[in-house]
Design an enzyme around this catalytic site. Structure first.
Site: not given
Lengths: 310, 553
Positions: A86, A195
């Site tokens: 991430s 996400h």
């Protein structure tokens, strides 16, 4: 024998993390350039209170990762591959020489702001342990509701998968997963449904912003979040950095690609040991260490010794 | 007539392959010393000896790797060398796939890709490589002599002399097969060796089959893949091993066999001298083996259970032990093991009574697979050995024992046993309604689903619940009932009605531990003839020398 550096994302932060970085010039320089770029002290962002903010977490994680990387570089320890989870991917991109730290810092600050602005309440993430992807997918398919959307997001391990979306939707999937044999299914302490497609507007704005900063050809391969491929083209890496926030992070596959490409020493940048725990479990034949658990000096020692072997 | 013959003769040369080979050999005259390629010129020489579009067989089997040659091939310039069609039994090193990433090769035929299974799946998806087929070992070796005849063979050996004779030591493996396919069809054979010697301990491959040798900068890679540390064997695996010994080996008088590499079969090996001995089975079962030199077989060998072992390959650390047990192993005049993967696979397919191995997934019909979605792993040795060769003629008590009809032409059957626990680690059920292999087929466009062992070949399934005697079932329905009865609380097992267990037991289609006079509470690690690698070393009189990673003392 190859070495991979892993850069952790949100969840691995801890108060005071920037003062725990390896002593010395490389970290001083990173901190100074952070202060200058932010036009304020970066230390403002790593206090317990500040870390409630996604923006501060992202600034702190990037700075810690790059600070440690620069220290390794100064000690003569260079990775063969990098990957970041991430927001960690921005640290990995800096380490691969794809973007400058200052530009990365502006990008993650912007990314954090965008994430904070969208879905202020009622959304979040959950995690399911001990259930494989196919089964969880079929549960999500079966129980999906337009009004409370929920998506499968990060695949951190074959049996550790996150969900992102509206809280009641996540709750429902967690309950069903538990009833169907999941070892553990619980909410994560996160207020952004990262996400998943709910964040696609963040990706779009971030993409526009990233177009204005220079991207360079990577010096070493970078394993992408979305496709878990080694990326060699700066255009592909820019796209991965922009889209990762609204796509599932294929972390298990990305780290597997590093392993299959010959990585036998994984070193996790600070702060935390989430990624090294995952790697140690996934690759019992590899050596896995973290700056947080082993200390910077031991990491340097082990990396130098492994280099000598090959 | 005469003129026609002449015309035909003029039209065609019958030595084009040989002519092409001579040209290639001429092109490197200035770079080589006789048959020896200087180590530092290997890349340059390869770019001349190998041509774009060649079929290249690269030795990478699951133990020995021609790592110097694969590394050198990956360094060639894709402008000079491209479109190679690689044939490899095992894709296991990163540079094996770098060849495709760099555009040197574009097509692959293989058997096993476990260590690179995600990368190869991604590259297939990304169009970076074209898939030939995923083979079983014997099929791949067979095709080397039919429609995949190599233009070039790149192989590894321990030592060579200046005439090109090769010494492979215990790790002969598949080298002779690969070399033969290229050498006798005017292909080019390059062998990397660890050292050039004036005199060889023995000749494993004659120099007249070899074109070039090159001394590698470091010894070829060799992995100890068949060593199982007894410390990791669980009580459940011991229970299963007891059931196998009683309910299968003793019941059917299994004399010749192959074992997989799991901990459950290691447990069987370590129970022969203890539990097997207590049942008075020595000399009656498990005499002849098609098996690598498993360290866990040492206690059974030392106790006099084993008459013979033929090996696919060697095993790191077992060299001295094997050399000191010539009555049991195949050894050369020099004393060291002679292995041969092709012949041992064939022996394991046709000549043994039984194969026993494990799997990750099995469906209600007994089909099993080790593939996972998103991965392209291929197979190990299991599909050749784990199948009943229908053309077999010779009989043995175990084979005859599998006859299930009185038909005057009735035949016996190879015993194919799958031993699994109903759940794998991570709470993943082994018994599933549909194999991942079917999804993999769909995802990758393979012609057939990569099933490892077909259900109709499986004669027995052993779980912690009991044994299913599938060979006795006379209908698909009965077969499914027997599978479900031992499948525990998996999706397949949950369909089982417990009332049926009794009738299946009465019919002899399943057996629970108590039916075999086994008490679950007796299944303890104390039954193992060796409980650690250290104890195996003691059994071997110090002849077994375990690699560092297995030394805990």
């Amino acid at each position: 024998m190859k070495i991979s550096f892993l850069f952790p994302g949100q969840g691995s932060q801890k108060p005071g993390m920037l003062t725990d970085l390896p002593a010395g010039d490389p970290v001083h320089k990173v901190i100074a350039s952070a202060n200058e770029t932010l036009n304020e002290s970066v230390y403002k962002h790593h206090s317990k209170e500040a870390l409630y903010s996604t923006k501060s977490v992202q600034i702190s994680m990037l700075t810690a990762g790059v600070g440690a990387f620069k220290s390794f570089e100064a000690a003569g320890v260079n990775p063969d591959f990098v990957a970041g989870h991430s927001v960690g991917a921005f640290g990995a991109a800096v380490a691969a020489g794809v973007i400058d730290y200052r530009d990365a810092l502006k990008a993650v600050r912007f990314r954090g702001e965008l994430m904070e602005r969208i879905y202020p309440r009622g959304y979040g993430m959950g995690v399911v342990l001990g259930m494989d992807e196919n089964m969880l997918k079929s549960i999500v398919r079966q129980y999906y509701e337009e009004t409370n959307p929920v998506f499968i997001s990060n695949k951190n391990a074959p049996d550790q998968i996150t969900l992102s979306g509206a809280l009641p939707g996540i709750q429902r999937i967690l309950d069903v997963a538990r009833q169907n044999g999941a070892r553990c299914a619980s909410f994560l302490n996160v207020s952004t449904p990262s996400h998943c497609p709910l964040l696609s507007s963040v990706s779009e704005e971030l993409f526009e912003m990233l177009r204005d900063i220079p991207f360079y050809r990577p010096l070493i391969p970078y394993a992408g979040n979305r496709g878990a491929r080694l990326l060699f083209d700066p255009v592909d890496i820019r796209q991965d950095l922009a889209e990762s926030v609204s796509s599932a992070v294929q972390w298990h596959d990305a780290s597997t690609i590093l392993y299959e490409n010959g990585t036998r020493l994984f070193i996790e940048m600070p702060s935390g040991n989430v990624l090294s725990r995952l790697a140690a479990k996934a690759f019992p034949e590899a050596r896995v260490i973290s700056v947080a658990e082993n200390g910077f000096d031991d990491c340097v020692f082990i990396a130098r010794r492994e280099r000598l072997k090959s | 007539m005469e003129t026609m013959e002449q015309a035909v003769h003029q039209k065609r040369s019958w030595t084009t392959r040989l002519d092409a080979k001579k040209k290639r050999i001429d092109s490197v005259k200035g770079l080589v010393n006789g048959r020896v390629i200087p180590t530092d010129r290997i890349v340059e020489v390869m770019e001349k000896l190998i041509r774009p579009g060649d079929r290249v067989v690269l030795e990478g089997n699951n133990q020995k790797q021609a790592s110097f040659l694969s590394g050198a091939l990956a360094q060639t310039n894709p402008k000079n060398l491209f479109d190679l069609h690689m044939i490899m039994s095992s894709i296991s090193r990163p540079e094996h796939l770098d060849l495709f990433e760099r555009g040197i090769a574009n097509k692959v035929d293989f058997a096993y890709a476990g260590p690179q299974s995600l990368r190869i799946a991604q590259m297939l998806e990304d169009g970076k490589l074209t898939m030939g087929e995923i083979h079983t070992y014997v099929e791949l070796y067979g095709r080397l002599f039919v429609d995949l005849i190599p233009s070039v063979a790149l192989v590894a050996a321990d030592k060579a002399d200046r005439q090109g004779n090769l010494y492979t030591g215990p790790n002969t493996e598949e080298t002779p097969t690969l070399v033969e396919a290229a050498a006798f069809r005017d292909g080019i054979v390059i062998a990397q060796v660890n050292e050039l010697a004036d005199e060889l301990p023995r000749v494993d491959i004659p120099g007249s089959w070899i074109d070039y040798i090159v001394v590698a900068d470091e010894p070829y890679e060799l992995e100890p893949l068949f060593t199982r540390d007894p410390r990791h064997i669980t009580d459940i695996q011991i229970l299963q091993a007891m059931m196998v010994i009683r309910g299968i080996y003793e019941k059917h008088e299994v004399q010749s066999l192959n074992h997989g590499i799991g901990y459950n079969t290691a447990a069987i090996e370590l129970l022969l001298p203890t539990y097997g001995e207590s049942l008075g089975l020595k000399g009656k079962i498990c005499k002849h083996w098609a098996l690598n030199p498993h360290p866990t077989l040492i206690p059974a060998i030392e106790s006099g259970w084993v008459d013979s072992v033929h090996c696919f390959g060697g095993e790191v650390g077992m060299e001295k032990y094997v050399a000191s047990r010539r009555d049991v192993f195949f050894t050369g005049r020099d004393g060291s093991l002679r292995s041969n993967r092709t012949l041992c696979q064939m022996a394991g397919q046709y000549a043994v009574d039984l194969f026993i191995g494990s799997t990750l997934q099995m469906d209600q019909d007994g089909n099993s697979s080790t593939v996972t979605r998103g991965r392209l792993a291929g197979y190990g040795g299991a599909p050749n050995m784990g199948h009943n060769p229908g053309g077999r003629r010779h009989s043995t008590p175990a084979w005859l024992n599998m006859m299930s009809s009185n038909d005057s032409l009735a035949r016996g059957k190879k015993l194919v046993v799958q031993v699994v626990e109903t759940f794998q680690a991570g709470n993943k059920p082994v018994f599933v309604e549909s194999l991942d292999a079917i999804d993999v087929k769909k995802d990758t466009g393979l012609a057939t689903a990569p099933v490892m062992i077909y259900g109709d070949d499986v004669t027995h399934i052993v779980t912690e619940e009991g044994i299913a005697y599938l060979y006795k079932t006379d209908s698909m329905e009965k077969r499914r009932e027997a599978v479900a009865a031992v499948a525990g609380v998996t999706p397949v097992g949950l369909g089982h009605i417990s009332k049926k267990t009794e009738s299946l037991r009465r019919e002899g289609l399943i057996a629970l531990p108590e039916d075999l006079n086994i008490r679950r509470t007796d299944a303890k690690r104390s039954l193992l003839a060796a409980k650690s690698v250290e104890e195996i070393v003691q059994w071997s009189d110090g002849l077994y020398e375990p690699p560092a990673k297995f030394r805990s003392w």
